[in-house]
Write a protein that holds these residues in place. Structure first.
Motif, short mmCIF file in Angstrom:
data_model
loop_
_atom_site.label_atom_id
_atom_site.label_comp_id
_atom_site.label_asym_id
_atom_site.label_seq_id
_atom_site.Cartn_x
_atom_site.Cartn_y
_atom_site.Cartn_z
N VAL A 1 -5.81 68.82 34.98
CA VAL A 1 -4.48 68.27 34.74
C VAL A 1 -3.49 68.87 35.74
O VAL A 1 -3.38 70.10 35.85
N GLY A 2 -2.78 68.00 36.48
CA GLY A 2 -1.78 68.53 37.40
C GLY A 2 -1.03 67.46 38.16
O GLY A 2 -1.33 66.27 38.04
N ASP A 3 -0.05 67.90 38.94
CA ASP A 3 0.89 66.96 39.58
C ASP A 3 0.50 66.58 41.00
O ASP A 3 1.11 65.69 41.57
N THR B 1 3.53 71.67 36.95
CA THR B 1 2.74 71.09 35.86
C THR B 1 3.14 71.83 34.58
O THR B 1 3.73 71.24 33.68
N LEU B 2 2.86 73.13 34.51
CA LEU B 2 3.31 73.91 33.35
C LEU B 2 4.73 74.40 33.55
O LEU B 2 5.52 74.48 32.61
N LEU C 1 3.43 66.73 29.04
CA LEU C 1 2.20 67.45 28.70
C LEU C 1 1.76 67.19 27.28
O LEU C 1 0.58 67.10 26.98
N ALA C 2 2.74 67.03 26.37
CA ALA C 2 2.43 66.87 24.95
C ALA C 2 1.60 65.61 24.69
O ALA C 2 0.93 65.52 23.65
N GLU C 3 1.60 64.66 25.63
CA GLU C 3 0.77 63.45 25.44
C GLU C 3 -0.69 63.83 25.30
O GLU C 3 -1.48 63.07 24.72
N LEU C 4 -1.09 64.97 25.82
CA LEU C 4 -2.50 65.39 25.74
C LEU C 4 -2.94 65.65 24.30
O LEU C 4 -4.13 65.57 23.99
N ILE D 1 -10.33 72.22 29.76
CA ILE D 1 -9.28 71.66 30.62
C ILE D 1 -8.86 72.71 31.63
O ILE D 1 -8.61 73.87 31.28
N LEU D 2 -8.78 72.28 32.89
CA LEU D 2 -8.24 73.12 33.96
C LEU D 2 -6.80 72.66 34.18
O LEU D 2 -6.56 71.47 34.42
N PHE D 3 -5.88 73.59 34.09
CA PHE D 3 -4.47 73.25 34.31
C PHE D 3 -3.99 73.80 35.64
O PHE D 3 -4.28 74.95 36.00
N ASP D 4 -3.19 73.00 36.31
CA ASP D 4 -2.41 73.46 37.45
C ASP D 4 -1.19 74.23 36.91
O ASP D 4 -0.81 74.04 35.75
N LEU D 5 -0.59 75.07 37.72
CA LEU D 5 0.59 75.83 37.28
C LEU D 5 1.90 75.20 37.79
O LEU D 5 2.70 74.68 37.01
N ASP D 6 2.10 75.23 39.11
CA ASP D 6 3.40 74.83 39.67
C ASP D 6 3.66 73.33 39.53
O ASP D 6 2.86 72.51 39.95
#
Ligand SMILES: [Mg+2]
Length: 240
Positions: A192-194, A15-16, A235-238, A8-13
Motif C-alpha cells: 500500500v502506498g502513493d 501514505t501514513l 487509509l481507513a477504506e482498507l 500488508i507492506l506499507f509505505d511511510l512518506d
C-alpha cells in the motif's frame, strides 16, 4: 471487516504521514520569505524562481541511479536543485541557494503530519491478525525520526529502511526481504502506498497486490504499464 490478506507492506512518506506531497504551494510560501534576497518582488517573479527550482529538481530525480543515491541525502539534493535553479535564472549564488534549500527542508520537517486515520487503520489491521511491515526509502536517521515522532515503531512486525537495508524500492530484493521477514508469500500480501512505480508496478511484478493510495485524486498515470488491484483515497477504506 473486509477480506484481508495475511500481510500488508506499507509505505511511510505520503501514505501514513503527509511529508512531501504538493510541493508547489510549499515552495511558493518559502520563496516568499526570501523574496528580497532573490530580487523577486511580486508573485510572477517568485513563480519564475519556483519553476526554475522545481524543473531542476524534476530533471535531477528522473535519473534512477542519481535518485537512488540522493534519496539518502534529501537535504543535499535540495541544495543542488536550488543551486541549479538559481544558476538557470542567470544569478548563481550557492550560499543563498543553500540557505533557501535548508529552510525548505526545515519547513517541510515541521509540517509532516500523520494522516488522521493512519493509527486507527494500522491498529485495526493488526488486531485482525494481519502481519504488517513498514517499507520506506530514504536515510536511516531521517526515517527513524519520523517513525519515532509519529509513534509507528511498535505498530509494525518489520521495519525496513532503504538506508539500513542497502537497497530501496523498486528493487525486487526490497519486497522479497520484507515478505521473508514476515514469513508470507507474495500472493498473500498487499503493498500500500502513493508511489505508482514503487507500490503498484514493481510489487505486482512479484505477485503482490498493489493498492494505490491516491488521496488527492490524481488518477492512474496515462502511461501506466500496470493497473492497481485497488485504489483508495483514505487509509481507513482498507478496514471498512
Ligand atoms: Mg510514499
Amino acid at each position: 471487516m473486509p477480506v484481508l490478506p495475511r500481510a500488508i507492506l506499507f509505505d511511510l512518506d505520503d501514505t501514513l504521514i503527509r511529508a512531501y506531497a504538493q510541493p508547489e504551494e510549499a515552495w511558493r510560501r518559502l520563496l516568499h520569505i526570501f523574496s528580497a534576497h532573490l530580487d523577486a518582488h511580486d508573485a510572477a517573479a517568485i513563480e519564475r524562481v519556483r519553476l526554475a527550482i522545481m524543473e531542476e529538481a524534476r530533471a535531477f530525480w528522473s535519473e534512477a541511479a542519481a535518485a537512488a543515491k540522493w534519496r539518502l541525502d534529501i537535504p543535499g539534493a535540495r541544495r543542488l536543485s536550488v543551486r541549479r535553479g538559481l544558476a538557470r535564472l542567470g544569478r548563481p549564488d550557492d550560499a543563498l541557494a543553500d540557505r533557501i534549500a535548508d529552510a525548505f527542508t526545515e519547513m517541510r520537517r515541521k509540517e509532516y503530519r500523520l494522516y488522521p486515520d493512519a493509527h486507527a487503520t494500522v491498529d485495526a489491521l493488526r488486531a485482525a491478525g494481519v502481519k504488517l511491515a513498514l517499507v520506506t526509502n530514504g536515510a536511516s536517521t531521517m526515517q527513524r525520526e519520523k517513525i519515532e515522532r509519529f509513534e509507528l515503531g511498535h505498530r509494525f512486525d518489520h521495519i525496513q529502511i532503504e538506508g539500513e537495508f542497502g537497497q530501496g524500492k523498486p528493487e525486487p530484493a526490497v519486497y522479497r526481504h520484507a515478505l521473508e521477514s514476515l514469513g508470507v508469500a507474495a500472493g498473500d500480501a498487499w503493498m500500500v502506498g502513493d508511489n505508482y512505480e514503487w507500490e503498484v508496478v514493481a510489487p505486482q511484478k512479484l505477485g503482490l497486490c498493489g493498492i494505490w493510495y491516491d488521496p488527492f485524486g490524481a488518477g492512474v498515470p496515462a502511461q501506466a504499464s500496470a493497473q492497481p488491484a485497488r485504489i483508495i483515497k483514505r487509509l481507513a477504506e482498507l478496514v471498512e
